[in-house]
Scaffold this motif. Sequence first.
Motif, mmCIF file in Angstrom:
data_model
loop_
_atom_site.group_PDB
_atom_site.id
_atom_site.type_symbol
_atom_site.label_atom_id
_atom_site.label_comp_id
_atom_site.label_asym_id
_atom_site.label_seq_id
_atom_site.Cartn_x
_atom_site.Cartn_y
_atom_site.Cartn_z
ATOM 1 N N SER A 146 -10.954 7.016 -0.807
ATOM 2 C CA SER A 146 -10.645 7.473 0.558
ATOM 3 C C SER A 146 -9.166 7.772 0.744
ATOM 4 O O SER A 146 -8.798 8.565 1.610
ATOM 5 C CB SER A 146 -11.087 6.411 1.565
ATOM 6 N N LEU A 147 -8.307 7.157 -0.091
ATOM 7 C CA LEU A 147 -6.869 7.400 0.007
ATOM 8 C C LEU A 147 -6.424 8.626 -0.782
ATOM 9 O O LEU A 147 -5.658 9.455 -0.288
ATOM 10 C CB LEU A 147 -6.093 6.173 -0.485
ATOM 11 N N TYR A 148 -6.900 8.736 -2.008
ATOM 12 C CA TYR A 148 -6.324 9.693 -2.948
ATOM 13 C C TYR A 148 -7.159 10.954 -3.141
ATOM 14 O O TYR A 148 -6.696 11.889 -3.805
ATOM 15 C CB TYR A 148 -6.127 9.022 -4.309
ATOM 16 N N LEU A 149 -8.388 10.999 -2.614
ATOM 17 C CA LEU A 149 -9.235 12.175 -2.781
ATOM 18 C C LEU A 149 -9.432 12.863 -1.439
ATOM 19 O O LEU A 149 -9.805 12.215 -0.451
ATOM 20 C CB LEU A 149 -10.601 11.791 -3.372
ATOM 21 N N ASN A 150 -9.195 14.159 -1.417
ATOM 22 C CA ASN A 150 -9.418 14.957 -0.214
ATOM 23 C C ASN A 150 -10.632 15.874 -0.341
ATOM 24 O O ASN A 150 -11.162 16.340 0.669
ATOM 25 C CB ASN A 150 -8.178 15.798 0.102
ATOM 26 N N ASP A 151 -11.050 16.128 -1.575
ATOM 27 C CA ASP A 151 -12.195 17.001 -1.821
ATOM 28 C C ASP A 151 -13.484 16.181 -1.701
ATOM 29 O O ASP A 151 -13.685 15.215 -2.435
ATOM 30 C CB ASP A 151 -12.083 17.619 -3.219
ATOM 31 N N GLN A 152 -14.365 16.562 -0.785
ATOM 32 C CA GLN A 152 -15.616 15.831 -0.592
ATOM 33 C C GLN A 152 -16.534 15.912 -1.803
ATOM 34 O O GLN A 152 -17.337 15.006 -2.039
ATOM 35 C CB GLN A 152 -16.349 16.388 0.643
ATOM 36 N N LEU B 108 0.812 -1.215 0.000
ATOM 37 C CA LEU B 108 0.000 0.000 0.000
ATOM 38 C C LEU B 108 0.846 1.266 0.000
ATOM 39 O O LEU B 108 0.580 2.209 -0.758
ATOM 40 C CB LEU B 108 -0.941 -0.015 1.211
ATOM 41 N N ILE B 109 1.872 1.311 0.829
ATOM 42 C CA ILE B 109 2.670 2.542 0.957
ATOM 43 C C ILE B 109 3.420 2.868 -0.338
ATOM 44 O O ILE B 109 3.369 4.018 -0.802
ATOM 45 C CB ILE B 109 3.629 2.432 2.161
ATOM 46 N N PRO B 110 4.135 1.924 -0.960
ATOM 47 C CA PRO B 110 4.771 2.268 -2.246
ATOM 48 C C PRO B 110 3.774 2.682 -3.317
ATOM 49 O O PRO B 110 4.061 3.584 -4.128
ATOM 50 C CB PRO B 110 5.501 0.979 -2.628
ATOM 51 N N THR B 111 2.605 2.057 -3.333
ATOM 52 C CA THR B 111 1.594 2.450 -4.313
ATOM 53 C C THR B 111 1.120 3.880 -4.064
ATOM 54 O O THR B 111 0.954 4.670 -5.002
ATOM 55 C CB THR B 111 0.398 1.482 -4.246
#
Length: 307
Positions: A231-237, A141-144
């Motif tokens: 949930s990982l890559y998007l911060n904009d709701q 997960l972390i390297p991805t």
Amino acid sequence: MSAVIEKSRPWSAPPRPAWEEEPSRAGLAGKGLVLGLACLGILFPLWIVVVTSLSSRRTIDEAGGLVMIPQGITFVAYRELLSGGQVTRAAVISILITLVGTVFSMAVSVLCAYGLSRTGSLGHRWLLMILLATMFFSAGLIPTYLLVQSLGLMDSYLALILPSAVSVFNILVLRGFFMGISQELTDSARIDGAGDLRILWQIVMPLSRAVLAVITLFYAVGYWSAWFNASLYLNDQDMMPLQNVMIQLVQKQEAPVGLGQAIKTGELSGLAVQMAVMVMALLPVAVLSPFVQKHFKKGMLTGAVKG
């Protein structure tokens, strides 16, 4: 003896092998009971979800929560959800991601599988071994996450498509099906001057409709149901797809804010909204699955055994 059995059999019953005994009435009743209980265990929760989503706040309060027996039907929950708010925007986002992602994944998977199905192609064995290795070993997960971040894909819809665009298992199933197509057909087309792309488009793909339908459904359901990448890559709701919005609504105890006047006045229950969002998330898969079901046996078994 077998001829007598076949004559006494109803016309609707399929022929049975000579060594297979006739099923007893108790056996048939037992099979029917088990299948009936299995169907009930699957359909009963869905029934509760649908009925609760169509119930008023008063009915839900009288039932103390989930409603099993409908007492009037109201579409207020669906009207409020589809009135142009957050859920409507999330549903449109999920539909677009599913369509674009499925087309992209199918294009890459079909081209890769066709190339690997030609055993004389350049680097065929090494490429196949590399793909197989990725099924057993992954970066994690972390390297991805760091890779997506370094490529500048954070807060981008491409982050929801590219990291999970290709499934090696689906490629292997397609490859096995392509290898089962008669070599004489492709050889005759090549003699007539057809190239690989024309052979793939006009010969291989029309003969592989069953497996293509199954793999398309796999990719579409995967994109439609995915929530972890968002949930990982998007911060904009405002960019969240439907599944993430559904999780946010289900986790709330009260009705979500901003869904219309019906919630503010107490006409609509927050539980009805939660159940309605679940129905909206399940509806596309439930509608499409029966149309692809007839291709599952031919597509999956042939693709998995061949090659």
